[in-house]
Design a protein around this motif. Structure first.
Motif, PDB file in Angstrom:
ATOM      1  N   VAL A  30      -1.940  92.101   5.749  1.00  0.00           N
ATOM      2  CA  VAL A  30      -3.358  92.013   5.377  1.00  0.00           C
ATOM      3  C   VAL A  30      -3.840  93.262   4.639  1.00  0.00           C
ATOM      4  O   VAL A  30      -4.496  93.159   3.613  1.00  0.00           O
ATOM      5  CB  VAL A  30      -4.242  91.722   6.610  1.00  0.00           C
ATOM      6  CG1 VAL A  30      -5.722  91.928   6.298  1.00  0.00           C
ATOM      7  CG2 VAL A  30      -4.021  90.301   7.090  1.00  0.00           C
ATOM      8  N   GLY A  31      -3.513  94.432   5.148  1.00  0.00           N
ATOM      9  CA  GLY A  31      -3.985  95.671   4.528  1.00  0.00           C
ATOM     10  C   GLY A  31      -3.193  96.106   3.311  1.00  0.00           C
ATOM     11  O   GLY A  31      -3.634  96.972   2.572  1.00  0.00           O
ATOM     12  N   SER A  32      -2.064  95.493   3.103  1.00  0.00           N
ATOM     13  CA  SER A  32      -1.225  95.903   1.971  1.00  0.00           C
ATOM     14  C   SER A  32      -1.136  94.770   0.947  1.00  0.00           C
ATOM     15  O   SER A  32      -1.982  94.661   0.066  1.00  0.00           O
ATOM     16  CB  SER A  32       0.165  96.308   2.466  1.00  0.00           C
ATOM     17  OG  SER A  32       0.775  95.249   3.190  1.00  0.00           O
ATOM     18  N   TRP A  33      -0.163  93.931   1.061  1.00  0.00           N
ATOM     19  CA  TRP A  33       0.097  92.871   0.078  1.00  0.00           C
ATOM     20  C   TRP A  33      -1.107  91.956  -0.141  1.00  0.00           C
ATOM     21  O   TRP A  33      -1.525  91.734  -1.271  1.00  0.00           O
ATOM     22  CB  TRP A  33       1.320  92.063   0.525  1.00  0.00           C
ATOM     23  CG  TRP A  33       1.558  90.833  -0.282  1.00  0.00           C
ATOM     24  CD1 TRP A  33       2.089  90.771  -1.534  1.00  0.00           C
ATOM     25  CD2 TRP A  33       1.273  89.493   0.090  1.00  0.00           C
ATOM     26  NE1 TRP A  33       2.159  89.457  -1.966  1.00  0.00           N
ATOM     27  CE2 TRP A  33       1.655  88.654  -0.963  1.00  0.00           C
ATOM     28  CE3 TRP A  33       0.720  88.906   1.239  1.00  0.00           C
ATOM     29  CZ2 TRP A  33       1.510  87.286  -0.927  1.00  0.00           C
ATOM     30  CZ3 TRP A  33       0.581  87.536   1.276  1.00  0.00           C
ATOM     31  CH2 TRP A  33       0.975  86.745   0.194  1.00  0.00           C
ATOM     32  N   LEU A  48      -3.971  90.804  -3.739  1.00  0.00           N
ATOM     33  CA  LEU A  48      -4.002  89.483  -4.373  1.00  0.00           C
ATOM     34  C   LEU A  48      -5.368  89.160  -4.947  1.00  0.00           C
ATOM     35  O   LEU A  48      -6.401  89.547  -4.379  1.00  0.00           O
ATOM     36  CB  LEU A  48      -3.639  88.398  -3.352  1.00  0.00           C
ATOM     37  CG  LEU A  48      -2.238  88.433  -2.765  1.00  0.00           C
ATOM     38  CD1 LEU A  48      -2.090  87.354  -1.697  1.00  0.00           C
ATOM     39  CD2 LEU A  48      -1.189  88.270  -3.845  1.00  0.00           C
ATOM     40  N   ALA A  49      -5.375  88.423  -6.042  1.00  0.00           N
ATOM     41  CA  ALA A  49      -6.622  87.860  -6.560  1.00  0.00           C
ATOM     42  C   ALA A  49      -6.989  86.701  -5.644  1.00  0.00           C
ATOM     43  O   ALA A  49      -6.128  85.896  -5.280  1.00  0.00           O
ATOM     44  CB  ALA A  49      -6.425  87.379  -7.989  1.00  0.00           C
ATOM     45  N   LYS A  50      -8.272  86.634  -5.253  1.00  0.00           N
ATOM     46  CA  LYS A  50      -8.729  85.599  -4.326  1.00  0.00           C
ATOM     47  C   LYS A  50      -9.933  84.883  -4.914  1.00  0.00           C
ATOM     48  O   LYS A  50     -10.687  85.453  -5.684  1.00  0.00           O
ATOM     49  CB  LYS A  50      -9.073  86.220  -2.977  1.00  0.00           C
ATOM     50  CG  LYS A  50      -7.871  86.821  -2.272  1.00  0.00           C
ATOM     51  CD  LYS A  50      -8.292  87.551  -1.014  1.00  0.00           C
ATOM     52  CE  LYS A  50      -7.289  88.587  -0.623  1.00  0.00           C
ATOM     53  NZ  LYS A  50      -7.211  89.740  -1.499  1.00  0.00           N
ATOM     54  N   PRO A  51     -10.131  83.624  -4.518  1.00  0.00           N
ATOM     55  CA  PRO A  51     -11.279  82.876  -5.029  1.00  0.00           C
ATOM     56  C   PRO A  51     -12.591  83.385  -4.419  1.00  0.00           C
ATOM     57  O   PRO A  51     -12.581  84.079  -3.398  1.00  0.00           O
ATOM     58  CB  PRO A  51     -10.990  81.438  -4.573  1.00  0.00           C
ATOM     59  CG  PRO A  51     -10.137  81.590  -3.360  1.00  0.00           C
ATOM     60  CD  PRO A  51      -9.304  82.824  -3.611  1.00  0.00           C
ATOM     61  N   SER A  52     -13.677  83.025  -5.025  1.00  0.00           N
ATOM     62  CA  SER A  52     -14.993  83.489  -4.567  1.00  0.00           C
ATOM     63  C   SER A  52     -15.329  83.007  -3.162  1.00  0.00           C
ATOM     64  O   SER A  52     -16.129  83.628  -2.471  1.00  0.00           O
ATOM     65  CB  SER A  52     -16.076  83.013  -5.539  1.00  0.00           C
ATOM     66  OG  SER A  52     -16.094  81.593  -5.578  1.00  0.00           O
ATOM     67  N   GLU A  70      -5.673  78.145  -4.184  1.00  0.00           N
ATOM     68  CA  GLU A  70      -6.306  79.042  -5.160  1.00  0.00           C
ATOM     69  C   GLU A  70      -5.613  80.398  -5.229  1.00  0.00           C
ATOM     70  O   GLU A  70      -5.467  80.955  -6.309  1.00  0.00           O
ATOM     71  CB  GLU A  70      -7.799  79.201  -4.835  1.00  0.00           C
ATOM     72  CG  GLU A  70      -8.627  78.008  -5.245  1.00  0.00           C
ATOM     73  CD  GLU A  70      -8.552  77.745  -6.744  1.00  0.00           C
ATOM     74  OE1 GLU A  70      -8.793  78.683  -7.545  1.00  0.00           O
ATOM     75  OE2 GLU A  70      -8.262  76.604  -7.122  1.00  0.00           O
ATOM     76  N   ILE A  71      -5.199  80.924  -4.093  1.00  0.00           N
ATOM     77  CA  ILE A  71      -4.469  82.195  -4.114  1.00  0.00           C
ATOM     78  C   ILE A  71      -3.161  82.048  -4.871  1.00  0.00           C
ATOM     79  O   ILE A  71      -2.783  82.885  -5.685  1.00  0.00           O
ATOM     80  CB  ILE A  71      -4.266  82.735  -2.676  1.00  0.00           C
ATOM     81  CG1 ILE A  71      -5.615  83.192  -2.110  1.00  0.00           C
ATOM     82  CG2 ILE A  71      -3.243  83.864  -2.649  1.00  0.00           C
ATOM     83  CD1 ILE A  71      -5.601  83.558  -0.653  1.00  0.00           C
ATOM     84  N   TRP A  72      -2.461  80.953  -4.626  1.00  0.00           N
ATOM     85  CA  TRP A  72      -1.208  80.675  -5.345  1.00  0.00           C
ATOM     86  C   TRP A  72      -1.475  80.554  -6.846  1.00  0.00           C
ATOM     87  O   TRP A  72      -0.778  81.146  -7.666  1.00  0.00           O
ATOM     88  CB  TRP A  72      -0.568  79.394  -4.804  1.00  0.00           C
ATOM     89  CG  TRP A  72       0.581  78.919  -5.602  1.00  0.00           C
ATOM     90  CD1 TRP A  72       1.848  79.441  -5.673  1.00  0.00           C
ATOM     91  CD2 TRP A  72       0.583  77.803  -6.499  1.00  0.00           C
ATOM     92  NE1 TRP A  72       2.628  78.727  -6.533  1.00  0.00           N
ATOM     93  CE2 TRP A  72       1.871  77.704  -7.060  1.00  0.00           C
ATOM     94  CE3 TRP A  72      -0.382  76.868  -6.877  1.00  0.00           C
ATOM     95  CZ2 TRP A  72       2.213  76.725  -7.974  1.00  0.00           C
ATOM     96  CZ3 TRP A  72      -0.042  75.890  -7.774  1.00  0.00           C
ATOM     97  CH2 TRP A  72       1.247  75.828  -8.315  1.00  0.00           C
ATOM     98  N   ARG A  73      -2.531  79.812  -7.205  1.00  0.00           N
ATOM     99  CA  ARG A  73      -2.867  79.589  -8.625  1.00  0.00           C
ATOM    100  C   ARG A  73      -3.277  80.888  -9.311  1.00  0.00           C
ATOM    101  O   ARG A  73      -2.885  81.142 -10.453  1.00  0.00           O
ATOM    102  CB  ARG A  73      -4.013  78.565  -8.716  1.00  0.00           C
ATOM    103  CG  ARG A  73      -4.331  78.104 -10.133  1.00  0.00           C
ATOM    104  CD  ARG A  73      -5.487  77.126 -10.156  1.00  0.00           C
ATOM    105  NE  ARG A  73      -6.761  77.733  -9.783  1.00  0.00           N
ATOM    106  CZ  ARG A  73      -7.502  78.521 -10.561  1.00  0.00           C
ATOM    107  NH1 ARG A  73      -7.082  78.813 -11.787  1.00  0.00           N
ATOM    108  NH2 ARG A  73      -8.640  79.010 -10.152  1.00  0.00           N
TER     109      ARG A  73
END
Length: 166
Positions: free
Chosen positions: A40-43, A47-51, A161-164
């Motif tokens: 959670v605190g690293s990888w 990541l880009a995350k959806p709104s 969405e995270i995958w996309r």
């Protein structure tokens, strides 16, 4: 000889089996949480995350509540239905619990959102099947599963969405 199933002894209705059911579900959650915590605190933070991604602090309490609810639903089915009638529903429950754990290990442990997406699709199908099976044995147990099904649907959209995005 009667072909109708009979209810098992009253001991099945005690609080110890309920506590055991909750302990098992929370143990699964703890193992998944251990895998999650390491990323959670690293990888995950990179990541880009959806709104619509909730704050990280939301996940722990929500999952804890959902594990307790699904364990109570399973316990209700176990204590309510005749043993022969509850085998398949509880088998579905166990299978979805295993996929639930696998998702955390795949998404956060292996850091593979695409593979986790395949897992969560199978998980969603099993959660729906479990919910329907529980409804047939004990209506309140099936209804208790609905928040979990809704959260897994939300988590599926978030995973997609995270995958996309990444």
């Amino acid at each position: 000889m009667s072909t109708l199933p009979t209810m098992d002894p009253p001991a099945r209705r005690g609080l110890l089996p309920a506590a055991a059911s909750i302990a098992i579900a929370l143990a699964v959650g703890a193992v998944g949480g251990f895998a999650t915590h390491s990323s959670v605190g690293s990888w995950y933070a990179t990541l880009a995350k959806p709104s619509f991604n909730p704050p990280n602090a939301v996940f722990g309490p929500v999952w804890t509540m959902l594990y307790v609810l699904m364990a109570l639903a399973a316990w209700r089915v176990w204590r309510t239905g005749p043993r022969k009638a509850v085998g398949l529903p509880l088998g579905l429950y166990a299978a979805q619990l295993a996929l639930n754990l696998a998702w955390s290990l795949i998404f956060f442990g292996l850091r593979q959102p695409g593979l986790a997406l395949a897992d969560i699709a199978a998980l969603m199908a099993l959660v729906i099947a479990t919910t329907i099976a529980f409804l047939r044995i004990d209506r309140p147990a099936g209804l208790i599963m609905i928040p979990y099904a809704a959260w897994v649907a939300f988590a599926s959209a978030l995973n997609f969405e995270i995958w996309r995005l990444n």
